[in-house]
Design an enzyme around this catalytic site. Structure first.
Site, PDB file in Angstrom:
ATOM      1  N   SER A 145      14.955 -35.084  33.137  1.00  0.00           N
ATOM      2  CA  SER A 145      15.593 -35.631  31.945  1.00  0.00           C
ATOM      3  C   SER A 145      16.311 -34.530  31.199  1.00  0.00           C
ATOM      4  O   SER A 145      15.990 -33.342  31.353  1.00  0.00           O
ATOM      5  CB  SER A 145      14.520 -36.249  31.034  1.00  0.00           C
ATOM      6  OG  SER A 145      15.057 -36.566  29.766  1.00  0.00           O
ATOM      7  N   TYR A 158       6.625 -36.604  25.849  1.00  0.00           N
ATOM      8  CA  TYR A 158       7.588 -36.952  26.904  1.00  0.00           C
ATOM      9  C   TYR A 158       8.307 -35.697  27.387  1.00  0.00           C
ATOM     10  O   TYR A 158       8.429 -35.440  28.590  1.00  0.00           O
ATOM     11  CB  TYR A 158       8.595 -37.981  26.359  1.00  0.00           C
ATOM     12  CG  TYR A 158       9.650 -38.404  27.364  1.00  0.00           C
ATOM     13  CD1 TYR A 158       9.399 -39.428  28.275  1.00  0.00           C
ATOM     14  CD2 TYR A 158      10.903 -37.795  27.397  1.00  0.00           C
ATOM     15  CE1 TYR A 158      10.368 -39.825  29.195  1.00  0.00           C
ATOM     16  CE2 TYR A 158      11.877 -38.174  28.312  1.00  0.00           C
ATOM     17  CZ  TYR A 158      11.603 -39.200  29.204  1.00  0.00           C
ATOM     18  OH  TYR A 158      12.564 -39.579  30.114  1.00  0.00           O
TER      19      TYR A 158
END
Ligand code: NAP
Length: 254
Positions: A145, A158
């Site tokens: 990501s 996250y």
């Protein structure tokens, strides 16, 4: 005619978490490129629906198992290889998001997001790589990501999982590269999916994403397909341990 370096027709690919969103788009792209594709998720009816959606594009199978559970992963990969064939390509895509201020983040949520985003890639990657290294070839793509590099308030856990996944990618490259398995990461920027639904629906946040991204828009799941096809192809035979950011330029600018 396309260049033979990009020919992956006839390969078998497993994409975890591919009953919707990015995983389903990547599976569709791999099927369009001539791969036999195995869709994965926990919900069998959602998987069947997803398979029906992309069946016209190529050969599609489904394998329901929880990527966070070691014994289920071992049984799932063994069953897929027996039923469908040896895996040439693995895309570790299953993941989740839990947004909350770090001071309020619950222990159980911490373990859940770590298991889903990081431990899953270790479990599925190790199981697939045991077979790929024996055969002397394979391609693994871990879906990292933008948050493997940068973070904003409310998503520290996250970002921790995605930062760790970047290093797991490099570690897999170190361990399995000598056995002919290339491991790379793909780092999506802000892409419209169910996971980002609450952000897309927030006009202020959505405007910030568009302003902040040199490309001037949210990403679409299709934007990620080219990167995965490249990393899964012979064109990437000497590319290993890299993270390819597909983020409209966001990680490059202030
Ligand atoms: P999504 O729409 O929420 O889809 C997640 C998929 O993972 C679903 O198919 C889900 O199916 C599956 N899944 C979740 N937990 C699982 C488990 N324990 N075992 C097996 N399958 C599981 O998410 P997305 O937006 O497509 O994101 C996909 C990946 O891209 C994630 O790793 C995410 O972190 C990453 N990513 C997304 C964005 C973005 O902007 N959307 C940006 C950067 C990175 P079931 O619930 O039925 O199991």
């Amino acid at each position: 005619m396309s260049h033979p370096l990009f020919d992956i027709s006839g390969r078998t690919a497993l994409v975890t978490g591919s009953s919707r969103g990015i995983g389903l788009a990547l599976a569709r792209g791999l099927a369009e490129a001539g791969c036999t594709v195995v869709l994965n998720g926990r919900d069998t009816s959602r998987l069947a629906k997803a398979a029906a959606e992309i069946e016209g594009t190529g050969t599609v199978h489904t394998a329901a198992f929880d990527v966070t559970d070691g014994p289920s992963v071992a049984a799932g990969i063994a069953e897929v290889e027996e039923r469908v064939g040896p895996l040439d390509i693995l895309v570790n895509n299953a993941g989740m998001q839990l947004r909350a201020p770090l001071l309020e983040f619950a222990d159980a949520d911490w373990h859940r997001i770590l298991n889903t985003n990081l431990t899953s890639a270790f479990l599925v990657g190790r199981e697939a790589a045991r077979r790929m290294t024996d055969r002397g070839h394979g391609k693994i793509v871990n879906i990292c990501s933008l948050q493997s590099e940068v973070v904003r308030p409310g998503i520290a856990p996250y970002a921790a999982t995605k930062g760790a996944l970047k290093m797991l990618t490099k570690g897999m490259c170190a361990d399995w590269g000598p056995h002919g398995v290339q491991v790379n990461g793909l780092g999506p920027g802000y892409i419209e999916t169910e996971l980002t639904g609450p952000l897309v629906d927030d006009p202020e946040f959505s405007a910030w994403v568009r302003r902040r991204t040199p490309a001037g828009r949210w990403g679409r799941t299709e934007d990620l397909v080219g990167g995965v096809l490249f990393l899964a192809s012979p064109a990437a035979d000497f590319v290993s341990g890299q993270i390819l950011y597909v983020d409209g330029g966001m990680t490059s600018v202030l």
